[in-house]
Design a protein around this motif. Structure first.
Motif, PDB file in Angstrom:
ATOM      1  N   LEU A  37       0.696  -1.158   0.033  1.00 11.03           N
ATOM      2  CA  LEU A  37       0.077   0.050  -0.092  1.00 11.03           C
ATOM      3  C   LEU A  37       0.770   1.250   0.114  1.00 11.03           C
ATOM      4  CD1 LEU A  37      -2.808   1.496   0.106  1.00 11.03           C
ATOM      5  CD2 LEU A  37      -2.428   0.802   2.657  1.00 11.03           C
ATOM      6  N   MET A  38       1.861   1.261   0.626  1.00 14.04           N
ATOM      7  CA  MET A  38       2.826   2.500   0.736  1.00 14.04           C
ATOM      8  C   MET A  38       3.295   2.629  -0.701  1.00 14.04           C
ATOM      9  SD  MET A  38       5.073   1.892   4.255  1.00 14.04           S
ATOM     10  CE  MET A  38       6.022   3.319   4.172  1.00 14.04           C
ATOM     11  N   ASP A  39       3.700   1.628  -1.446  1.00 16.40           N
ATOM     12  CA  ASP A  39       4.364   1.700  -2.912  1.00 16.40           C
ATOM     13  C   ASP A  39       3.264   2.440  -3.841  1.00 16.40           C
ATOM     14  OD1 ASP A  39       6.517   0.662  -1.902  1.00 16.40           O
ATOM     15  OD2 ASP A  39       6.271  -1.358  -2.563  1.00 16.40           O
ATOM     16  N   ALA A  40       1.969   1.745  -3.561  1.00 16.06           N
ATOM     17  CA  ALA A  40       0.910   2.291  -4.414  1.00 16.06           C
ATOM     18  C   ALA A  40       0.281   3.833  -4.027  1.00 16.06           C
ATOM     19  CB  ALA A  40      -0.395   1.548  -4.134  1.00 16.06           C
ATOM     20  N   LEU A  41       0.518   4.120  -2.638  1.00 15.12           N
ATOM     21  CA  LEU A  41       0.128   5.439  -2.294  1.00 15.12           C
ATOM     22  C   LEU A  41       1.251   6.528  -3.111  1.00 15.12           C
ATOM     23  CD1 LEU A  41      -0.833   4.953   1.596  1.00 15.12           C
ATOM     24  CD2 LEU A  41      -2.242   6.201  -0.216  1.00 15.12           C
ATOM     25  N   ARG A  42       2.652   6.162  -2.693  1.00 14.43           N
ATOM     26  CA  ARG A  42       3.533   6.892  -3.449  1.00 14.43           C
ATOM     27  C   ARG A  42       3.587   7.145  -4.973  1.00 14.43           C
ATOM     28  NH1 ARG A  42       7.827   4.594   1.116  1.00 14.43           N
ATOM     29  NH2 ARG A  42       7.546   6.215   2.608  1.00 14.43           N
ATOM     30  N   ALA A  43       3.135   5.965  -5.489  1.00 16.77           N
ATOM     31  CA  ALA A  43       2.975   6.048  -6.957  1.00 16.77           C
ATOM     32  C   ALA A  43       1.916   7.157  -7.258  1.00 16.77           C
ATOM     33  CB  ALA A  43       2.609   4.693  -7.479  1.00 16.77           C
TER      34      ALA A  43
END
Length: 400
Positions: A37-43
Motif C-alpha cells: 500500500l505504501m508503494d501504491a500511495l507513493r505512485a
C-alpha cells in the motif's frame, strides 16, 4: 441505514498540502499489505507523507514502528487474553503516535482484535480523523456480529473479497471492494536455481514446510509437523524438506529445529529465498493462512493444518464457524482442493498420509495444480491492482 457499496473513487490531483497517512499493521501478513500500500500511495501521490506501526516491510520503506509488533502476533480469543494488558498499552501508543503525526487518515490493516482496540483509542484522541479498516473480519465464516461492530467503529471498509460487502452494508457501512493483494503480489522465483544452491537434485522430491507467522502457530504445529516428517522420511528416504521462516518466528523456530532430530537435514532459509523455494517445491505442508493462497496461485499442491487452544476451538467449532472450509481457495471453489486438517485431525499420522498421497501421485498433483491456478485466476477478476485500488480509495476519501 442504507446499503452502500462504492466503487474506487477518483483521486483528486491537487491538494493544498501533502496528505498524511498513518498505517497500522500488527502482524507479518498485515505488514506485507502495508508495504504494498505504501508503494501504491507513493505512485499516486509522490508527496504523500506516511508513518505508522508495523514491521520490516514498512520499515524498509521508511516507516519505522514505535514498538515491535511481533509480540502482538497471537491468534484466538484465549491467546489474546493472555496479553490483553499489552494490547491496550500498544493500542494507546498507536493512538498517541497517530496524533503526534497529525494524520489525515488512519488505515487499520487486518488483525481484528488489536485494530478494534486501537480504533477505540484513536477515536478518543482523533475524533474527526477517518478510520479506514483494510481487510474485513471474515464474517462469512464466523462471528457475523463483528459486521455491526465494524460499522459502529470504522468510517469505511476496504474489502478484499467480492462477497464481503453485503455483511457490512446492511449495517450502513460504506464499503469499497479493492481486490485481494495476495493475488497481485509478485511471486516470481527460480526453482532450479534454488535446488542447485541447496544441493537438491532435479529429480529429488521436495516438500515445503511452513510453520506460520505467529509464535502460537509455531508452538502448536511444530510437534505435529515433526511427527509427520518422521513418518514421511521412513517411507521415502529420498524426500527433501525446506522451510522459509517468517522473521516473526525465525529465532524461536531455529532453536526448536536444532533440537528436533526429525529436522536434522531440513533446509532452513530466510524470507529472501521464500519465492524460489515455492517454485522449487513439489508439494507443501502449511499452516493455514494467506500463504496457502499464494501457494495456490503458483499451483503448489498443499495440505493445510491448524490448531487453536482447546477453549477457543470449542467456541469456534460449536458456536462460531459458518463456513465448510477454512482455506480461501477451497471457499472460492466450493470444493476441497487443499486438504484441511484442523485440531483433532491435525496429527502427525494424518498429515503424513495426506501429504504422502500427493507426493505419490504425480497425476493428482498435476490436476490439483491446474485447478488451484484456475480458481485463483477467477478470484483475481479484473479491475486493476488491489493495492492501487486501495490507495486510490484512501486518497479519494482524504482529499474529498
Amino acid at each position: 441505514m442504507g446499503q452502500r457499496m462504492t466503487q474506487t473513487p477518483e483521486t483528486p490531483s491537487d491538494l493544498a498540502r501533502a496528505p498524511r497517512i498513518f498505517l497500522v499493521a500488527a502482524e507479518p501478513s498485515g505488514d506485507a499489505l502495508a508495504g504494498d500500500l505504501m508503494d501504491a500511495l507513493r505512485a499516486l501521490r509522490p508527496d504523500v507523507e506516511i508513518a505508522g506501526v508495523g514491521g520490516p516491510e514498512m520499515a524498509r520503506r521508511g516507516a519505522l514502528s514505535p514498538f515491535d509488533i511481533s509480540e502482538l502476533s497471537v491468534f484466538g480469543l484465549f491467546d489474546g487474553l493472555k496479553i490483553i494488558n499489552l494490547v491496550h498499552q500498544r493500542a494507546q501508543e498507536t493512538a498517541d503516535a497517530a496524533k503526534a503525526f497529525k494524520a489525515d487518515a488512519v488505515i487499520l490493516i487486518d488483525s481484528w482484535g488489536f485494530m478494534l482496540r486501537a480504533a477505540w483509542k484513536l477515536r478518543e484522541v482523533l475524533p474527526d480523523t477517518p478510520l479506514i479498516k483494510y481487510v474485513a473480519p471474515q464474517v462469512f465464516a464466523a462471528r457475523r456480529e463483528r459486521a455491526k461492530v465494524a460499522a459502529d467503529t470504522f468510517d469505511h471498509l476496504l474489502a478484499i473479497h467480492p462477497f464481503d460487502a453485503p455483511y457490512f452494508t446492511e449495517h450502513g457501512m460504506d464499503v469499497t471492494f479493492v481486490g485481494n493483494p495476495a493475488l497481485e503480489r509478485d511471486l516470481s522465483g527460480d526453482g532450479p536455481a534454488f535446488r542447485a544452491r541447496h544441493g537438491v537434485a532435479e529429480t529429488d522430491p521436495l516438500l515445503l514446510i511452513l510453520f506460520g507467522s505467529r509464535k502460537s502457530e509455531l508452538t502448536r504445529l511444530f510437534p505435529r509437523f515433526a511427527d509427520a516428517v518422521k513418518r514421511l522420511k521412513a517411507d521415502r528416504p529420498g524426500l527433501k524438506f525446506v522451510t522459509p521462516l517468517a522473521s516473526s518466528i525465525a529465532a524461536q523456530a531455529q532453536e526448536m529445529i536444532a533440537a528436533e532430530t526429525a529436522f536434522a537435514d531440513l533446509i532452513v532459509v530466510e524470507s529472501d529465498e521464500r519465492r524460489d523455494a515455492f517454485h522449487a517445491a513439489d508439494a507443501a505442508l502449511a499452516c493455514s493462512g494467506t500463504v496457502t493462497l499464494e501457494l495456490a496461485r503458483l499451483g503448489v499442491p498443499t495440505v493445510a493444518a491448524y490448531r487453536l487452544g482447546w477453549l477457543a476451538w470449542a467456541a469456534a467449532r460449536f458456536f462460531l464457524m459458518k463456513s465448510k472450509y477454512i482455506s480461501l481457495a477451497n471457499i472460492a471453489a466450493d470444493e476441497m482442493l487443499i486438504p484441511e486438517h484442523v485440531q483433532t485431525r491435525c496429527r502427525g499420522d494424518v498429515l503424513a498420509q495426506s501429504v504422502g498421497e500427493l507426493l505419490d501421485d504425480a497425476g493428482r498433483r498435476a490436476d490439483v495444480s491446474k485447478r488451484l491456478r484456475e480458481v485463483t485466476e477467477h478470484m483475481r477478476g479484473a479491475g486493476g491492482s488491489p493495492s492501487a485500488n486501495a490507495a486510490q480509495a484512501i486518497l479519494g476519501l482524504v482529499t474529498s
